[in-house]
Design a protein around this motif. Structure first.
Motif, PDB file in Angstrom:
ATOM      1  N   THR A  57       0.946  -1.198  -0.152  1.00  0.00           N
ATOM      2  CA  THR A  57      -0.131  -0.066  -0.005  1.00  0.00           C
ATOM      3  C   THR A  57       0.877   1.332  -0.083  1.00  0.00           C
ATOM      4  N   GLN A  58       0.551   2.020  -0.907  1.00  0.00           N
ATOM      5  CA  GLN A  58       1.298   3.439  -0.880  1.00  0.00           C
ATOM      6  C   GLN A  58       0.383   4.625  -0.141  1.00  0.00           C
ATOM      7  N   THR A  59       1.175   5.174   0.731  1.00  0.00           N
ATOM      8  CA  THR A  59       0.488   6.465   1.423  1.00  0.00           C
ATOM      9  C   THR A  59       1.296   7.674   1.337  1.00  0.00           C
ATOM     10  N   TRP A  60       0.765   8.700   1.467  1.00  0.00           N
ATOM     11  CA  TRP A  60       1.378  10.015   1.421  1.00  0.00           C
ATOM     12  C   TRP A  60       1.607  10.651   2.748  1.00  0.00           C
ATOM     13  N   LEU A  61       2.796  11.408   2.926  1.00  0.00           N
ATOM     14  CA  LEU A  61       2.967  11.808   4.630  1.00  0.00           C
ATOM     15  C   LEU A  61       2.225  13.199   4.486  1.00  0.00           C
ATOM     16  N   GLN A  62       1.876  13.404   5.817  1.00  0.00           N
ATOM     17  CA  GLN A  62       1.135  14.794   6.048  1.00  0.00           C
ATOM     18  C   GLN A  62       1.986  15.844   5.631  1.00  0.00           C
ATOM     19  N   LYS A  63       1.498  17.182   5.120  1.00  0.00           N
ATOM     20  CA  LYS A  63       2.361  18.123   5.279  1.00  0.00           C
ATOM     21  C   LYS A  63       1.774  19.406   6.071  1.00  0.00           C
ATOM     22  N   ASP A  64       3.081  20.139   6.388  1.00  0.00           N
ATOM     23  CA  ASP A  64       2.718  21.106   7.261  1.00  0.00           C
ATOM     24  C   ASP A  64       1.657  22.405   6.607  1.00  0.00           C
ATOM     25  N   ALA A  65       0.605  22.863   7.187  1.00  0.00           N
ATOM     26  CA  ALA A  65      -0.169  24.015   6.669  1.00  0.00           C
ATOM     27  C   ALA A  65      -0.542  24.942   7.674  1.00  0.00           C
ATOM     28  N   ALA A  66      -1.017  26.009   7.542  1.00  0.00           N
ATOM     29  CA  ALA A  66      -1.802  26.871   8.563  1.00  0.00           C
ATOM     30  C   ALA A  66      -2.462  27.985   7.654  1.00  0.00           C
ATOM     31  N   CYS A  67      -3.654  28.491   8.768  1.00  0.00           N
ATOM     32  CA  CYS A  67      -4.780  29.369   8.385  1.00  0.00           C
ATOM     33  C   CYS A  67      -4.834  30.229   9.173  1.00  0.00           C
ATOM     34  N   GLN A  68      -5.306  31.483   9.077  1.00  0.00           N
ATOM     35  CA  GLN A  68      -5.776  32.633   9.978  1.00  0.00           C
ATOM     36  C   GLN A  68      -7.152  32.829   9.959  1.00  0.00           C
ATOM     37  N   SER A  69      -8.066  32.639  11.054  1.00  0.00           N
ATOM     38  CA  SER A  69      -9.263  32.711  11.084  1.00  0.00           C
ATOM     39  C   SER A  69      -9.895  34.093  11.674  1.00  0.00           C
ATOM     40  N   LYS A  70      -9.165  35.000  12.493  1.00  0.00           N
ATOM     41  CA  LYS A  70      -9.566  36.039  13.067  1.00  0.00           C
ATOM     42  C   LYS A  70      -8.261  37.059  13.419  1.00  0.00           C
ATOM     43  N   ARG A  71      -8.873  38.279  13.852  1.00  0.00           N
ATOM     44  CA  ARG A  71      -7.758  39.277  14.280  1.00  0.00           C
ATOM     45  C   ARG A  71      -7.644  39.079  15.700  1.00  0.00           C
ATOM     46  N   ASP A  72      -6.389  39.402  16.120  1.00  0.00           N
ATOM     47  CA  ASP A  72      -5.748  39.259  17.234  1.00  0.00           C
ATOM     48  C   ASP A  72      -6.075  40.435  18.059  1.00  0.00           C
ATOM     49  N   GLY A  73      -6.640  40.422  19.420  1.00  0.00           N
ATOM     50  CA  GLY A  73      -6.826  41.971  20.157  1.00  0.00           C
ATOM     51  C   GLY A  73      -6.510  41.605  21.525  1.00  0.00           C
ATOM     52  N   GLY A  74      -6.600  42.441  22.402  1.00  0.00           N
ATOM     53  CA  GLY A  74      -6.287  42.307  23.755  1.00  0.00           C
ATOM     54  C   GLY A  74      -6.726  43.770  24.488  1.00  0.00           C
ATOM     55  N   SER A  75      -6.735  43.546  25.714  1.00  0.00           N
ATOM     56  CA  SER A  75      -7.310  44.830  26.707  1.00  0.00           C
ATOM     57  C   SER A  75      -6.379  44.685  28.170  1.00  0.00           C
ATOM     58  N   SER A  76      -6.310  45.835  28.831  1.00  0.00           N
ATOM     59  CA  SER A  76      -5.560  45.900  29.924  1.00  0.00           C
ATOM     60  C   SER A  76      -6.251  46.047  31.199  1.00  0.00           C
ATOM     61  N   ALA A  77      -5.916  45.319  32.034  1.00  0.00           N
ATOM     62  CA  ALA A  77      -6.951  45.386  33.111  1.00  0.00           C
ATOM     63  C   ALA A  77      -6.184  46.554  34.375  1.00  0.00           C
ATOM     64  N   THR A  78      -6.817  46.936  35.382  1.00  0.00           N
ATOM     65  CA  THR A  78      -6.372  47.831  36.175  1.00  0.00           C
ATOM     66  C   THR A  78      -5.593  47.023  37.440  1.00  0.00           C
ATOM     67  N   VAL A  79      -4.428  47.763  37.511  1.00  0.00           N
ATOM     68  CA  VAL A  79      -3.415  47.239  38.534  1.00  0.00           C
ATOM     69  C   VAL A  79      -3.484  47.774  39.799  1.00  0.00           C
ATOM     70  N   PRO A  80      -4.126  47.222  40.847  1.00  0.00           N
ATOM     71  CA  PRO A  80      -4.417  47.923  42.079  1.00  0.00           C
ATOM     72  C   PRO A  80      -3.033  48.439  42.886  1.00  0.00           C
ATOM     73  N   HIS A  81      -2.965  49.649  43.527  1.00  0.00           N
ATOM     74  CA  HIS A  81      -1.986  49.902  44.403  1.00  0.00           C
ATOM     75  C   HIS A  81      -2.420  50.880  45.665  1.00  0.00           C
ATOM     76  N   VAL A  82      -2.352  50.229  46.717  1.00  0.00           N
ATOM     77  CA  VAL A  82      -2.894  50.542  47.893  1.00  0.00           C
ATOM     78  C   VAL A  82      -1.890  50.804  48.881  1.00  0.00           C
ATOM     79  N   TYR A  83      -1.853  51.963  49.507  1.00  0.00           N
ATOM     80  CA  TYR A  83      -0.787  52.543  50.266  1.00  0.00           C
ATOM     81  C   TYR A  83      -1.177  52.556  51.821  1.00  0.00           C
ATOM     82  N   LEU A  84      -0.522  52.142  52.980  1.00  0.00           N
ATOM     83  CA  LEU A  84      -0.994  51.935  54.349  1.00  0.00           C
ATOM     84  C   LEU A  84      -0.124  53.056  55.219  1.00  0.00           C
ATOM     85  N   ALA A  85      -0.745  53.747  55.654  1.00  0.00           N
ATOM     86  CA  ALA A  85       0.389  54.866  56.384  1.00  0.00           C
ATOM     87  C   ALA A  85       0.165  54.595  58.001  1.00  0.00           C
ATOM     88  N   GLY A  86       1.204  54.805  58.559  1.00  0.00           N
ATOM     89  CA  GLY A  86       1.228  54.805  60.039  1.00  0.00           C
ATOM     90  C   GLY A  86       1.501  53.276  60.932  1.00  0.00           C
TER      91      GLY A  86
END
Length: 623
Positions: free
Chosen positions: A573-602
């Protein structure tokens, strides 16, 4: 008639005679029968011609004559031949004997040595067994006691443990085999030396006799061999002098026809018998005398070595270990040489004892011999030599012959005299009488041979025609075959030489046993990588495989498809090896979250202050 046909015919006759003698109750060796057959054929009085082939009547006559001589009772001639054959087949030189006993000792110790060197020690029981074998090996090599003697085993064990404790056995077993054998030999020598020293130390108060450690047989040989041979030689010489005196008396009578029962023939044969016995005893006594000298030197060396060891091993001194070990080894080596000489003396003693039965047959008893002797004076050989020493050959009387005079010869004892020193002239002219020759009369040198004579008259008579006298001596030997060895006529009658008869028998035995079944087995192959997997020892199996290969050359391979074998067919039986392939489905996006900073005095510095919390976080923003 060729030499090969003659020898083959004699062997057939010998076989028949041996069977006939056995049937009549007499067990005789083939060597004796062979010599007797040849002696009867050569004897001119029997009428056999050497050049003519024996007829059936001749063969029957030969058998009958041989049977009469072989089965004759009270025959000094037959006893002489048996004695000569026995001595020729059993006596060997000192060097050959020592070589044989060393080979014999090695062959006895070789299986035990192989068991020791090839053993693999894994358990304590195996270790005890190997150690016991080493003790047995030392006992057998030293000949100081038996492995069944408990005291001897304990002595060897104590000596061995002082130089080689059982705890070192494992280090001994990992050595190469050659090193094991060398160390085993060294341990045996050192242990033997220690035992000798210990036995000598226990007898410091009295004189230590080294012979106490020897086996009983060797101890008796050291003390009695020389004396036994001297006693036998003295008795034999006395008997020879008596026979000579009686024969001289009878031969001096006027020659007249004698009847067959006349004792002269038996007396002459008896004289040859005791003279042959005397010659053998002289050889044995010479060996025993030299052996006794060596024994005395070895005993002196052994005593001095023991004294040196005693001084060396004083409690107040600490000698080097290597020096002590070398001393023990030297002591053991001297002991081994002493044992060799003792065994040689025992060998000589055994031959002396075994020669006695061949001298038992006498021509009448001692009383009859004394009666025949009458008023005849019995003279010893020394007396005869002293009486004739005043007679010397005058070279002027025999200018054509070469004579060796007492002044010219430095030592007569070293001269190779013909007829073993007996007078050939007296033998011929006095009807076979044997008288010792006196070299001081003069030694005749004729054709490179030296002759001694019993009197001046006999010397001049022989010198007048030496070739005729020498031929007549050979004829006398043909009629009395025991004279061949007694007078050393091996060159003149090589066909009847005892050495040639013995060698012929050895060659016949060798040729008759040229084939034998043998086999060998190897339990473990020495090198696993060298094993041939395709090796076949059976030649019939190789033959079967060869026939199979020959048959395959004429065969054709066929194949067919069946319902049962269709699933076993080869598929691809003769077979063909799989070839490497890639496709793009959507656009990359991102968001920034708030970084909490608390100061305790005394928190620091105030014990009861209030802590103030301040939120410093930045607000989130979108890209």
């Amino acid at each position: 008639m060729s030499q090969f046909d003659a020898e083959r015919g004699i062997q057939n006759i010998v076989g028949e005679l041996v069977q006939e003698c056995t049937r009549r109750g007499h067990v005789l060796t083939e060597t004796l029968v062979t010599f007797m057959v040849k002696a009867v054929v050569v004897d001119p009085t029997n009428g056999f011609e050497n050049e003519r082939k024996l007829t059936e009547q001749d063969v029957e006559k030969l058998k009958q004559l041989c049977l009469e001589k072989l089965l004759e009772k009270n025959s000094p001639s037959l006893d002489s031949i048996k004695m000569q054959l026995y001595f020729c087949m059993n006596y060997i030189s000192q060097r050959e004997f020592l070589k044989e006993i060393h080979v014999s000792l090695d062959s006895r110790l070789s299986p035990l040595s192989q068991q020791i060197t090839d053993c693999r020690v894994k358990t304590s029981r195996e270790s005890d067994a190997v150690y016991s074998r080493i003790i047995t090996y030392i006992l057998l090599q030293s000949s100081m006691g038996s492995p069944t003697d408990v005291d001897s085993v304990q002595e060897v064990k104590a000596a061995l443990q002082s130089i080689f404790p059982q705890s070192e056995l494992r280090s001994f077993m990992i050595l190469p085999k050659k090193k094991k054998e060398e160390q085993l030999q060294e341990l045996a020598m050192i242990s033997t030396g220690i035992r000798l020293f210990n036995n000598a130390s226990q007898n410091r108060e009295g004189e230590f006799d080294i012979r106490e450690l020897m086996p009983t047989v060797l101890k008796d040989a050291l003390s009695s061999t020389g004396e036994t041979i001297r006693k036998e030689l003295s008795e034999t010489r006395t008997l020879a002098w008596k026979f000579t005196a009686v024969l001289e008396k009878l031969t001096q009578r006027s020659r007249q026809s004698r009847r067959s029962e006349d004792p002269v023939v038996l007396l002459r044969q008896a004289l040859y018998n005791v003279r042959a016995h005397e010659g053998f005893l002289k050889v044995l006594l010479t060996d025993a005398f030299s052996c006794e000298k060596v024994v005395e030197l070895l005993q002196t060396d052994l005593s001095s070595q023991l004294k040196i060891l005693t001084e060396t091993l004083k409690p107040s001194e600490t000698p080097p270990a290597q020096r002590v070990i070398s001393s023990f080894k030297a002591l053991s080596s001297t002991w081994s040489r002493l044992l060799d000489e003792a065994q040689l003396l025992n060998f000589l003693h055994n031959i002396t004892v075994n020669l006695r039965p061949f001298v038992a047959s006498r021509a009448g008893s001692e009383a009859d011999l004394d009666g025949l002797q009458g008023a005849a004076e019995v003279k010893s050989d020394e007396q005869r030599l002293a009486e004739s020493s005043g007679e010397q050959i005058d070279p002027a009387q025999a200018e054509t012959k070469e004579w060796l005079m007492p002044e010219a010869a430095s030592s007569y004892s070293d001269l190779p005299l013909q007829y073993n020193g007996f007078c050939g002239s007296t033998l011929v002219s006095s009807d076979g009488l044997l008288l010792p020759g006196n070299p001081h009369i003069g030694v005749l040198k004729h054709e490179g041979k030296l002759y001694a004579f019993s009197s001046k008259q006999a010397a001049l008579k022989f010198a007048s025609s030496p070739d005729a006298f020498a031929a007549e001596v050979v004829e006398k030997a043909k009629r009395s075959p025991e004279l061949i060895h007694l007078l050393n006529l091996h060159q003149q009658l090589s066909y009847l030489s005892l050495n040639s008869v013995v060698k012929t028998e050895e060659n016949v035995r060798t040729k008759s046993s040229c084939k034998c079944d043998s086999g060998t087995q190897t339990d473990i192959h020495p090198v696993e990588a060298n094993i041939d997997k395709s090796y076949e020892w059976n030649e019939w199996e190789l033959r079967r495989k060869a026939l199979q290969l020959v048959n395959l050359r004429k065969k054709v391979t066929h194949s067919s498809q069946t319902n049962q074998s269709h699933m076993r067919r080869e598929n691809a039986t003769q077979t063909w090896l799989q070839k490497d392939a890639a496709c793009q489905s959507k656009r990359d996006g991102g968001s920034s979250a708030t970084v909490p900073h608390v100061y305790l005095a005394g928190l620091i510095g105030q014990k009861e202050a209030h802590v103030v919390k301040v939120n410093l976080s930045k607000p989130a923003y979108a890209e």
